[in-house]
Enzyme design. Structure first.
Site, short mmCIF file in Angstrom:
data_model
loop_
_atom_site.label_atom_id
_atom_site.label_comp_id
_atom_site.label_asym_id
_atom_site.label_seq_id
_atom_site.Cartn_x
_atom_site.Cartn_y
_atom_site.Cartn_z
N ASP A 8 0.87 -1.16 0.00
CA ASP A 8 0.00 0.00 0.00
C ASP A 8 0.93 1.24 0.00
O ASP A 8 2.12 1.11 0.31
CB ASP A 8 -0.87 -0.05 1.27
N ASP A 10 -0.03 5.24 0.83
CA ASP A 10 -0.27 6.22 1.89
C ASP A 10 -0.29 5.56 3.26
O ASP A 10 -1.08 4.65 3.50
CB ASP A 10 -1.66 6.84 1.66
MG LIG Z 1 -2.76 3.29 3.36
#
Ligand SMILES: [Mg+2]
Length: 254
Positions: A8, A10
């Site tokens: 992932d 962010d």
């Molecule tokens: Mg995230």
């Protein structure tokens, strides 16, 4: 044996404009040992090209083919499952760029599909326009329902808040293509010939990253550098917990 690691972005590799300490070293270590590094983000504001550029500018070397942004998998989803359909987009340039590349036709009226991603210029007028299309029979497809996303020091409203407004107005429920839906994993497996047991996802959100891994049958690592804390863990249980991506190493031990 793990052959592919899906990160992932962010809250996992960076937070706002700040790279998580040790992230670049972890990516390099994995690549040097022959592991396929992939990036999966529910964010739809950028095209794959722009995400790869952003990562590279931050010192996290990446190329377009490694990036699965929801702008991209929305384009693949619509061009394969809703071929030839016209879409009205509530979203930013990333979606428009990927739709152009995938030859998905974007229209201002008489759309078959209303596509929603994070739109930082969302207005009452756009909400009304989306409502009109949906009342005329269009279906509703969303990049994700993330309520927020993390910035350097705080949180901002995510695509989920915009999707909720459109759902509330129209009474229609959006089909979500991003995490926790398994569609992005299906694409990754198809593109890279990976099997479930060879793949692990690393992320900071229980309700998207960890739920995604659990629903889709792959191992997961929760990192505590983003949205969720250890005490938040209730129904979406990660296989491993690390304070940050800096600690990520293979093989994984309980
Ligand atoms: Mg995230």
């Amino acid at each position: 044996m793990i052959k592919g690691v899906i990160f992932d972005l962010d809250g996992t590799l960076y937070r706002g404009k700040k790279v998580i300490d040790g992230a670049a070293e972890t990516l390099e270590r994995l690549r040097n040992s022959g592991v396929k590094v992939l990036f999966l983000t529910n964010a739809a504001t950028k095209s794959r090209e722009n995400v790869a550029q952003k990562l590279t500018n931050m010192g996290l070397q990446a190329n377009k083919e490694e990036v699965y942004s929801s702008s991209y998998f929305l384009a693949r989803y619509i061009s394969s499952k809703h071929k030839g359909k016209k879409v009205f987009v509530v979203g930013e340039q990333g979606i428009l760029d990927e739709f152009r590349e995938a030859k998905v036709e974007c229209v201002e009226e008489r759309a078959d599909i209303v596509v929603v991603g994070l739109d930082r210029k969302f207005t009452y007028e756009k909400l009304a326009h989306a409502l009109a299309e949906l009342r005329d029979g269009a279906i509703l497809i969303a990049s994700n329902k993330d309520p927020t996303f993390p910035t350097e020091n705080s949180f901002m409203p995510g695509a989920g808040s915009i999707v909720a407004a459109i759902e509330t107005a129209s009474g229609k429920e959006a089909r979500v293509v991003g995490k926790p839906n398994c569609y992005p994993l299906e694409l990754i497996k198809e593109d890279y010939g990976l099997k479930n047991e060879e793949t692990v996802v690393v992320g900071d959100r229980l309700d998207t990253d960890i739920k995604f891994a659990n629903c889709c049958g792959i191992k997961s690592v929760l990192v505590l550098s983003g949205v969720n804390k250890k005490s938040d863990i209730k129904k979406d249980i990660p296989d491993y917990i690390l304070s940050s991506v800096a600690e990520f190493n293979l093989p994984l031990y309980p």
